[in-house]
Motif scaffolding. Structure first.
Motif, PDB file in Angstrom:
ATOM      1  N   ARG A  71      -5.916   4.370  33.209  1.00  0.00           N
ATOM      2  CA  ARG A  71      -7.011   4.525  33.882  1.00  0.00           C
ATOM      3  C   ARG A  71      -8.152   4.706  32.293  1.00  0.00           C
ATOM      4  O   ARG A  71      -9.474   4.768  32.909  1.00  0.00           O
ATOM      5  CB  ARG A  71      -6.904   6.226  34.009  1.00  0.00           C
ATOM      6  CG  ARG A  71      -5.935   6.706  35.015  1.00  0.00           C
ATOM      7  CD  ARG A  71      -6.729   6.110  36.049  1.00  0.00           C
ATOM      8  NE  ARG A  71      -6.022   7.158  37.524  1.00  0.00           N
ATOM      9  CZ  ARG A  71      -5.737   5.974  38.275  1.00  0.00           C
ATOM     10  NH1 ARG A  71      -4.933   5.071  37.835  1.00  0.00           N
ATOM     11  NH2 ARG A  71      -5.093   6.555  38.841  1.00  0.00           N
ATOM     12  N   ARG A  72      -7.608   4.106  31.259  1.00  0.00           N
ATOM     13  CA  ARG A  72      -8.694   4.179  30.239  1.00  0.00           C
ATOM     14  C   ARG A  72      -8.569   2.588  29.478  1.00  0.00           C
ATOM     15  O   ARG A  72      -7.228   2.266  29.710  1.00  0.00           O
ATOM     16  CB  ARG A  72      -8.759   4.538  29.308  1.00  0.00           C
ATOM     17  CG  ARG A  72      -8.767   5.945  29.785  1.00  0.00           C
ATOM     18  CD  ARG A  72     -10.845   5.772  30.510  1.00  0.00           C
ATOM     19  NE  ARG A  72     -11.324   6.017  28.923  1.00  0.00           N
ATOM     20  CZ  ARG A  72     -13.018   5.866  29.265  1.00  0.00           C
ATOM     21  NH1 ARG A  72     -13.640   5.514  30.473  1.00  0.00           N
ATOM     22  NH2 ARG A  72     -13.568   4.804  28.502  1.00  0.00           N
ATOM     23  N   ILE A  73      -9.119   1.315  29.821  1.00  0.00           N
ATOM     24  CA  ILE A  73      -9.193   0.669  29.143  1.00  0.00           C
ATOM     25  C   ILE A  73      -9.244   0.318  27.387  1.00  0.00           C
ATOM     26  O   ILE A  73     -10.584   0.853  27.200  1.00  0.00           O
ATOM     27  CB  ILE A  73     -10.578  -0.885  29.516  1.00  0.00           C
ATOM     28  CG1 ILE A  73     -10.204  -1.313  31.559  1.00  0.00           C
ATOM     29  CG2 ILE A  73     -10.114  -2.350  29.287  1.00  0.00           C
ATOM     30  CD1 ILE A  73     -11.493  -1.802  32.006  1.00  0.00           C
ATOM     31  N   ARG A  74      -8.974  -0.139  26.631  1.00  0.00           N
ATOM     32  CA  ARG A  74      -8.720   0.488  25.538  1.00  0.00           C
ATOM     33  C   ARG A  74      -9.412  -0.840  24.845  1.00  0.00           C
ATOM     34  O   ARG A  74     -10.004  -1.415  23.887  1.00  0.00           O
ATOM     35  CB  ARG A  74      -7.113   0.322  24.663  1.00  0.00           C
ATOM     36  CG  ARG A  74      -6.863   2.126  24.422  1.00  0.00           C
ATOM     37  CD  ARG A  74      -5.413   2.466  24.273  1.00  0.00           C
ATOM     38  NE  ARG A  74      -5.628   1.192  22.478  1.00  0.00           N
ATOM     39  CZ  ARG A  74      -4.318   0.621  22.604  1.00  0.00           C
ATOM     40  NH1 ARG A  74      -3.204   1.283  22.927  1.00  0.00           N
ATOM     41  NH2 ARG A  74      -3.777  -0.606  21.627  1.00  0.00           N
ATOM     42  N   ALA A  75      -9.280  -2.145  25.399  1.00  0.00           N
ATOM     43  CA  ALA A  75      -9.633  -3.264  24.889  1.00  0.00           C
ATOM     44  C   ALA A  75      -8.913  -4.679  26.084  1.00  0.00           C
ATOM     45  O   ALA A  75      -8.760  -4.412  26.722  1.00  0.00           O
ATOM     46  CB  ALA A  75      -9.308  -4.012  24.107  1.00  0.00           C
ATOM     47  N   ILE A  96     -15.754  -2.476  34.186  1.00  0.00           N
ATOM     48  CA  ILE A  96     -15.332  -1.790  32.744  1.00  0.00           C
ATOM     49  C   ILE A  96     -15.450  -1.194  32.561  1.00  0.00           C
ATOM     50  O   ILE A  96     -14.839  -0.272  32.362  1.00  0.00           O
ATOM     51  CB  ILE A  96     -15.903  -3.286  32.116  1.00  0.00           C
ATOM     52  CG1 ILE A  96     -14.558  -4.560  32.550  1.00  0.00           C
ATOM     53  CG2 ILE A  96     -15.398  -3.007  30.833  1.00  0.00           C
ATOM     54  CD1 ILE A  96     -14.646  -5.826  31.611  1.00  0.00           C
ATOM     55  N   ARG A  97     -17.293  -1.000  33.025  1.00  0.00           N
ATOM     56  CA  ARG A  97     -17.709   0.381  32.990  1.00  0.00           C
ATOM     57  C   ARG A  97     -17.522   2.429  32.927  1.00  0.00           C
ATOM     58  O   ARG A  97     -16.931   2.456  32.398  1.00  0.00           O
ATOM     59  CB  ARG A  97     -19.086   0.381  32.646  1.00  0.00           C
ATOM     60  CG  ARG A  97     -19.906   1.063  32.189  1.00  0.00           C
ATOM     61  CD  ARG A  97     -20.283   1.661  30.906  1.00  0.00           C
ATOM     62  NE  ARG A  97     -20.514   3.447  30.808  1.00  0.00           N
ATOM     63  CZ  ARG A  97     -20.239   3.993  29.899  1.00  0.00           C
ATOM     64  NH1 ARG A  97     -18.805   4.306  31.198  1.00  0.00           N
ATOM     65  NH2 ARG A  97     -21.193   4.948  30.025  1.00  0.00           N
ATOM     66  N   GLU A  98     -16.529   1.610  34.341  1.00  0.00           N
ATOM     67  CA  GLU A  98     -16.211   2.482  34.954  1.00  0.00           C
ATOM     68  C   GLU A  98     -14.450   3.073  33.960  1.00  0.00           C
ATOM     69  O   GLU A  98     -14.418   4.304  34.078  1.00  0.00           O
ATOM     70  CB  GLU A  98     -15.699   1.882  36.196  1.00  0.00           C
ATOM     71  CG  GLU A  98     -14.958   3.322  36.950  1.00  0.00           C
ATOM     72  CD  GLU A  98     -16.094   4.091  37.733  1.00  0.00           C
ATOM     73  OE1 GLU A  98     -15.279   5.146  38.361  1.00  0.00           O
ATOM     74  OE2 GLU A  98     -17.258   3.932  37.840  1.00  0.00           O
ATOM     75  N   PHE A  99     -13.951   2.374  33.092  1.00  0.00           N
ATOM     76  CA  PHE A  99     -12.700   2.777  32.748  1.00  0.00           C
ATOM     77  C   PHE A  99     -12.695   2.606  31.467  1.00  0.00           C
ATOM     78  O   PHE A  99     -12.024   2.549  30.612  1.00  0.00           O
ATOM     79  CB  PHE A  99     -11.686   1.995  33.324  1.00  0.00           C
ATOM     80  CG  PHE A  99     -11.668   2.180  35.224  1.00  0.00           C
ATOM     81  CD1 PHE A  99     -10.930   3.159  35.221  1.00  0.00           C
ATOM     82  CD2 PHE A  99     -12.134   1.518  35.320  1.00  0.00           C
ATOM     83  CE1 PHE A  99     -11.056   3.745  37.079  1.00  0.00           C
ATOM     84  CE2 PHE A  99     -12.155   1.308  37.331  1.00  0.00           C
ATOM     85  CZ  PHE A  99     -11.375   2.283  37.222  1.00  0.00           C
ATOM     86  N   ALA A 100     -13.769   2.710  30.436  1.00  0.00           N
ATOM     87  CA  ALA A 100     -14.137   2.025  29.152  1.00  0.00           C
ATOM     88  C   ALA A 100     -15.244   2.141  28.780  1.00  0.00           C
ATOM     89  O   ALA A 100     -16.587   2.691  29.264  1.00  0.00           O
ATOM     90  CB  ALA A 100     -14.030   0.821  28.801  1.00  0.00           C
TER      91      ALA A 100
END
Length: 137
Positions: A71-75, A96-100
């Motif tokens: 659910r979250r992008i670290r990189a 990307i912003r949705e998950f980062a």
């Protein structure tokens, strides 16, 4: 992120970039991201004869992450065969912003290795995200 994580992202993006479906532009793109659990998810661009319905590599990697439970992008790392660094398009920056968050690293790579490093804030300043929506009521 540590160097081995970047190597793993580069390798994953390179593998899927080679599998991209880009018969019209010939511009193959691979993207790989690491989620909050440290799992890597990758995607490639998929062109379509009806150009607007093609899919960006970043969108494919995000969809793979969601399908796998992340659910979250670290990189994220984006790789393409281009003389200049390739960054996510505007629509993918918003995806990307949705998950980062703003400080999330976005790496640009060519076939020979890493070229540039950015944060999401640098590529999408003063962005709109999920926290802006009012929930409930």
């Amino acid at each position: 992120m540590t160097e081995p994580d970047l190597d793993a992202l580069f390798e994953a993006a390179d593998v899927v970039r080679r599998r991209a479906h880009a018969p019209y532009s010939g511009f193959r793109v691979g993207a790989a991201l690491v989620d909050e659990a440290g799992h890597i998810h990758a995607g490639c661009n998929v062109e379509n004869a009806a150009y607007p319905v093609g899919t960006c590599a970043e969108a494919g990697a995000i969809a793979a992450m969601i399908a796998a439970g992340g659910r979250r992008i670290r990189a994220i790392l984006v790789q393409a065969d281009s003389p200049e660094p390739v960054t996510p398009c505007g629509a993918c920056r918003q995806r990307i912003r949705e998950f980062a968050g703003p400080g999330t690293p976005i790496h640009s790579a060519g076939l020979d290795g890493l070229r540039s490093h950015y944060t999401l804030e640098q590529l999408l300043p003063a962005s709109f995200g999920p926290e802006h929506l009012v929930h409930g009521a």
